[in-house]
Design a protein around this motif. Structure first.
Motif, PDB file in Angstrom:
ATOM      1  N   ALA A   1       7.611 -26.701 -16.003  1.00 36.21           N
ATOM      2  CA  ALA A   1       6.511 -27.323 -15.200  1.00 36.21           C
ATOM      3  C   ALA A   1       6.247 -26.483 -14.087  1.00 36.21           C
ATOM      4  CB  ALA A   1       6.991 -28.640 -14.446  1.00 36.21           C
ATOM      5  N   SER A   2       7.293 -25.640 -13.547  1.00 29.02           N
ATOM      6  CA  SER A   2       6.791 -24.593 -12.601  1.00 29.02           C
ATOM      7  C   SER A   2       5.917 -23.692 -13.063  1.00 29.02           C
ATOM      8  CB  SER A   2       8.137 -24.058 -11.901  1.00 29.02           C
ATOM      9  OG  SER A   2       8.794 -23.334 -12.745  1.00 29.02           O
ATOM     10  N   TRP A   3       6.244 -23.179 -14.133  1.00 22.79           N
ATOM     11  CA  TRP A   3       5.253 -22.166 -14.869  1.00 22.79           C
ATOM     12  C   TRP A   3       3.979 -22.713 -15.074  1.00 22.79           C
ATOM     13  CZ3 TRP A   3       2.597 -21.408 -19.183  1.00 22.79           C
ATOM     14  CH2 TRP A   3       2.250 -20.118 -19.525  1.00 22.79           C
ATOM     15  N   LEU A   4       3.855 -24.006 -15.563  1.00 25.13           N
ATOM     16  CA  LEU A   4       2.634 -24.507 -15.941  1.00 25.13           C
ATOM     17  C   LEU A   4       1.629 -24.717 -14.868  1.00 25.13           C
ATOM     18  CD1 LEU A   4       3.703 -27.180 -18.689  1.00 25.13           C
ATOM     19  CD2 LEU A   4       2.393 -25.207 -18.969  1.00 25.13           C
ATOM     20  N   ARG A   5       2.316 -24.935 -13.786  1.00 25.27           N
ATOM     21  CA  ARG A   5       1.385 -25.108 -12.483  1.00 25.27           C
ATOM     22  C   ARG A   5       0.757 -23.656 -11.786  1.00 25.27           C
ATOM     23  NH1 ARG A   5       5.620 -28.646 -11.044  1.00 25.27           N
ATOM     24  NH2 ARG A   5       6.889 -26.800  -9.991  1.00 25.27           N
ATOM     25  N   GLN A   6       1.244 -22.811 -12.367  1.00 23.60           N
ATOM     26  CA  GLN A   6       0.844 -21.488 -12.124  1.00 23.60           C
ATOM     27  C   GLN A   6      -0.592 -21.248 -12.850  1.00 23.60           C
ATOM     28  OE1 GLN A   6       3.511 -18.533 -11.327  1.00 23.60           O
ATOM     29  NE2 GLN A   6       5.283 -19.931 -11.193  1.00 23.60           N
TER      30      GLN A   6
ATOM     31  N   ARG B   1      -6.659 -24.564 -18.381  1.00 27.33           N
ATOM     32  CA  ARG B   1      -6.138 -25.705 -19.119  1.00 27.33           C
ATOM     33  C   ARG B   1      -5.716 -24.822 -20.407  1.00 27.33           C
ATOM     34  NH1 ARG B   1      -9.815 -29.241 -22.324  1.00 27.33           N
ATOM     35  NH2 ARG B   1      -8.676 -29.547 -24.190  1.00 27.33           N
TER      36      ARG B   1
END
Length: 153
Positions: free
Chosen positions: A102-107, A111
């Protein structure tokens, strides 16, 4: 009624047939050479145009290889690829993916539409034939690949 872009022309069908019968992940030039045996009047521009249309329609996947150009694949089910850094062949592998944290996806600045995991190394054929070339591919690379192969046995 199908538009000209959606009508299945004999050129487009020949390109699809060639890709469906090949596991080589051919370049546009390879597709052109193969299809030309069946349709001698086809032009390279027609092959390029039809490949791009098939990619846009989701019927063919374009595999970009940076400065080495693009390869094309009509096998649309999820799968990974192995790129031989020595001979340039591309091999299909079963799909392999890891869910990004999730921490990577937030960056991600948008989309995500697709995630692919590809692998790069030296194929068994090149290793077995001691067919290594290039400055960045040496015996040490072959030994590491051999060790990895032994681990997978």
């Amino acid at each position: 009624m199908p538009t000209a872009l959606h009508r299945m022309t004999k050129q487009r069908q020949a390109i699809i047939n060639m890709l469906d019968s090949s596991d080589a992940h051919p370049t546009a030039e390879m597709v052109y050479a193969a299809v030309r045996r069946e349709l001698p009047d086809i032009s390279l521009a027609t092959v390029y145009r039809n490949l791009q249309l098939l990619v846009a329609q989701g019927k063919v996947r374009e595999i970009r290889q940076g400065r080495d150009g693009s390869r094309f694949d009509s096998h649309m089910e999820p799968h990974s690829h192995f790129f031989c850094q020595n001979c340039g062949r591309v091999y299909d592998l079963p799909a392999y993916s890891v869910e990004p944290p999730a921490s990577w996806l937030r960056q991600v600045p948008g989309r995500l539409l697709e995630q692919r995991t590809d692998f790069f190394g030296i194929c068994r054929h090149c290793l077995n034939n001691d067919n290594l070339k290039g400055e960045n591919i040496n015996k040490n690379s072959a030994e590491k690949a051999d060790m990895a192969e032994n681990i997978n046995k």
